[in-house]
Design an enzyme around this catalytic site. Structure first.
Site, short mmCIF file in Angstrom:
data_model
loop_
_atom_site.label_atom_id
_atom_site.label_comp_id
_atom_site.label_asym_id
_atom_site.label_seq_id
_atom_site.Cartn_x
_atom_site.Cartn_y
_atom_site.Cartn_z
N SER A 188 0.76 -1.33 0.05
CA SER A 188 -0.08 0.16 -0.01
C SER A 188 0.74 1.46 -0.17
CB SER A 188 -0.93 -0.06 1.41
OG SER A 188 -0.32 -0.12 2.37
N HIS A 216 -5.49 -3.82 -2.07
CA HIS A 216 -5.19 -2.77 -3.04
C HIS A 216 -5.01 -3.42 -4.42
CE1 HIS A 216 -4.69 0.87 -1.03
NE2 HIS A 216 -4.28 0.16 -0.04
N LYS A 247 -12.07 -0.20 -1.28
CA LYS A 247 -11.26 0.59 -2.09
C LYS A 247 -11.98 0.64 -3.54
CE LYS A 247 -7.28 -0.07 0.47
NZ LYS A 247 -8.05 -0.69 1.92
#
Length: 404
Positions: A188, A216, A247
């Site tokens: 990240s 991610h 996300k």
């Protein structure tokens, strides 16, 4: 009579630590978003180009997700009313878990309240004090917390150093406990990709459990955003896949994918699952709609990567350190601008904001001392004009501050 709070000294040590952060120049205050999470939005009353959010595919305000949330509120109300194991498992929760399992090509899935609790709750429940965790040194904080809670013995390998991971596995090969290899799919802070395929080879060789945190990578890597396991063609070789709904999916939550027995076990033993109220039905419905979009609109991911390639090229041409010198090289939409000094980084971030770009400064302890950076994140929805405007502001501000 009780003393007024201001006269009490029990928490004075916290004030002292905050004063120290202020002296170092790394103290911050939360910026408040006044409108929608979008490529251009309003923070603290100021319109800025947003390079700070994890809204990779622009789904936070997608009309189909909004409609799904509103319809779910009409059909099921606003809350589930209980933890999953008592009375809070709604049909829509099961639909979401089944949808994710199909998407990820696994037997089963369990949804947690956040990506953090998915990681921490899983690691801490599947291992015990006789076991061993082989963990990348740059793994996410939630993995580290889960490892500590498990009371397993933790062995940390140098970042992405598969040979070092194997050395650690050899050291404990004759020990009776189980071994777990764990890596982020995408890291990240630096935006580089974990060596999932090579670590899978190690897991096979040493009979270790293989776990990947794809927070991610979800919606970013692999076919239709299926993540790093798909990106490396490692289906069936990763025992525990963790992902996020917060996300690229645009809403809130985390999930764990794997075998039916793994998920059934987590239903019984994962403490965040057992002791937290389940998602509001509107959030579950939103996530289902988001996976439909991933399946049907791959062009969003293509736009994300087109923007990413362009932005990286331009930052590199301008002369910024965007990883690969003192830090790992970014390979994803997360692109750090390495500044080094914590105070200078935070000053740079504030100056960028004043000039019209939201780009967050990140310093110690989130990243090592001397590795402070501005972390930028691309989305599929940024236009080329917005990116050019942001690049112009970043370059001008860096030159004014002698960063370039």
């Amino acid at each position: 009579m009780a003393h007024p709070l201001s006269e009490r000294s029990q928490l004075r040590h916290l004030t002292a630590q905050l004063d120290e952060l202020k002296q170092k120049g790394t103290h911050f205050r939360l910026r408040v978003l006044d409108d929608i999470q979008a490529p251009v939005c309003t923070y603290d009353g100021k319109k800025v180009i947003n390079l700070a959010s994890n809204n990779y595919l622009g789904l936070c305000d997608h009309p189909k997700l909004r409609e799904a949330a509103i319809q779910a509120i009409r059909d099921y109300g606003v809350g589930s009313g209980a933890v999953r194991t008592i009375a809070g498992t709604m049909k829509i929760h099961m639909e979401l878990e089944e949808k994710i399992a199909r998407f990820k090509n696994v037997e089963a899935c369990v949804v947690f309240q956040s990506g953090f609790t998915a990681n921490a709750g899983t690691v801490s429940s599947i291992l015990g004090k006789e076991d061993f965790i082989i963990s990348d040194e740059l793994n996410h904080a939630s993995i580290i917390d889960g490892a500590r809670l498990s009371r397993a013995k933790i062995k940390v390998f140098r970042h992405k150093d598969v040979a070092h991971a194997e050395e650690l596995l050899k050291e404990v090969a004759s020990e009776p406990g189980r071994k777990l290899i764990i890596t982020d799919g995408v890291f990240s802070m630096d935006g580089d990709i974990g060596p999932v395929d090579k670590l899978c080879d190690l897991a096979d060789k040493y009979g270790a459990i293989m776990m990947v945190d794809d927070a991610h990578a979800s919606g970013v890597l692999g076919r239709n955003g299926r993540g790093s396991v798909d990106h490396f063609g490692c289906h069936g070789r990763v025992d525990v896949q963790v992902g996020t709904l917060s996300k690229a999916i645009g809403a809130l939550g985390g999930y764990v994918c794997g075998s039916k027995d793994l998920i059934d076990y987590l239903y019984h033993r994962a403490r965040p699952f057992l002791f937290s109220t389940s998602h509001p039905p509107s959030v579950a419905a939103t996530c289902i709609a988001a996976f439909d979009i991933l399946e049907n609109e791959p062009e969003r991911i293509e736009r994300l990567w087109s923007n990413t390639r362009y932005f990286k090229e331009q930052l590199g041409h301008a002369g910024f350190d965007i990883g690969g010198k003192s830090t790992p090289a970014s390979e994803t939409p997360i692109t750090p601008i390495i500044v080094g000094d914590g105070r200078k980084t935070m000053d740079f971030s504030r100056a960028l904001f004043d000039a019209g770009v939201m780009a967050t400064g990140i310093a110690f302890p989130t990243v090592p001392e001397g590795k402070a950076r501005i972390r930028t994140i691309m989305t599929s929805e940024h236009t080329r004009e917005q990116l050019d405007q942001a690049l112009d502001i970043i370059v001008k501000t860096a030159k004014q501050m002698s960063i370039l």
